[in-house]
Enzyme design. Sequence first.
Site, PDB file in Angstrom:
ATOM      1  N   SER A 147     -57.906 -15.195  63.589  1.00 12.41           N
ATOM      2  CA  SER A 147     -58.842 -16.173  64.117  1.00 12.41           C
ATOM      3  C   SER A 147     -60.162 -16.146  63.328  1.00 12.41           C
ATOM      4  CB  SER A 147     -59.069 -15.914  65.604  1.00 12.41           C
ATOM      5  OG  SER A 147     -59.827 -16.938  66.198  1.00 12.41           O
ATOM      6  N   ASP A 212     -51.147 -23.587  70.053  1.00 12.77           N
ATOM      7  CA  ASP A 212     -52.502 -23.041  70.025  1.00 12.77           C
ATOM      8  C   ASP A 212     -53.483 -24.136  70.431  1.00 12.77           C
ATOM      9  OD1 ASP A 212     -55.021 -21.987  69.324  1.00 12.77           O
ATOM     10  OD2 ASP A 212     -54.141 -20.766  67.725  1.00 12.77           O
ATOM     11  N   HIS A 241     -53.053 -19.012  71.229  1.00 14.32           N
ATOM     12  CA  HIS A 241     -54.032 -18.439  70.302  1.00 14.32           C
ATOM     13  C   HIS A 241     -54.125 -16.923  70.411  1.00 14.32           C
ATOM     14  CE1 HIS A 241     -57.348 -18.718  67.499  1.00 14.32           C
ATOM     15  NE2 HIS A 241     -58.092 -17.950  68.289  1.00 14.32           N
TER      16      HIS A 241
END
Length: 294
Positions: A147, A212, A241
């Site tokens: 991320s 996601d 996610h």
Amino acid sequence: MGNVKSNVAAKFAFFPPDPPTYDVYRGGEDGKLLFSGVAADKNMDVHLVETKVGNKIVTTFWRHPFGRFTLLYSHGNAADLGQMKELFVELRAHLKVNIMSYDYSGYGASSGKPSEFNTYYDIEAVYDCLKREYGIKQEDVILYGQSVGSGPTLHLAARLQKLRAVVLHSAILSGIRVLYPVKMTFWFDIFKNIDKIRQVRCPVLVIHGTDDDIVDWSHGKRLWELSKEKYDPLWIKGGGHCNLETFPEYIKHLRKFIHAMEKLSLVKQTKPSQPPNTTITDTRYNKCLSFGKR
């Protein structure tokens, strides 16, 4: 203008857990740094490294007795090392690698304030520690960015030309592109991964969930398309996610990737480097290319 950019970044990009989920303290007769909740028999070292701007960064080195490679792991947002330690134990065991991780400035027990450029200084200092304390060679390092962690990961990967590989997990194209589907890069944008991925010369594995809802799947697909040395991506059908590690194909694909990098390392000792714009494929595992389309 630089201050405007930093203020924008701090407002929407960084959410360190408050309070931190762990403590670092000195204990024992030798005054060794210890990490709360981790027993001495876990074979983990703790360091405080100083960045070029003076922040003190907590790093943890999880040693595997037969580790061929070392993952330098940059974690995602809204997390700190205390929440990641169980995952590191699992990855170390299943992949047979060492793991070096750290908390960004302002996260966990690291000092300073979160900012884009501080994450760059953080990973540079951690990489220097990895070389200095453990003698790890660049070609034995795999950078892993999850991320927001894809930002510092690609910052360092674009500067190091002998890395073994890069893993991008739920990665972002840039900060603004997480919020809006813009076609151009603005001066105030942060983590311009869409530009930096083009400078990475080592194999790149992209992992992303098809569901996601924070960083759209299109980010991972575009980063994979722009990679010069592509490894079979892992599109996890139904993955979000923050839960990709819970899918069995996650660890299976990572294990295949590590094995492929070990083989590539042996090949490169006797053959010229592979030309750019190629895809590295394990023919025994081509079925992974269809993930997310079943």
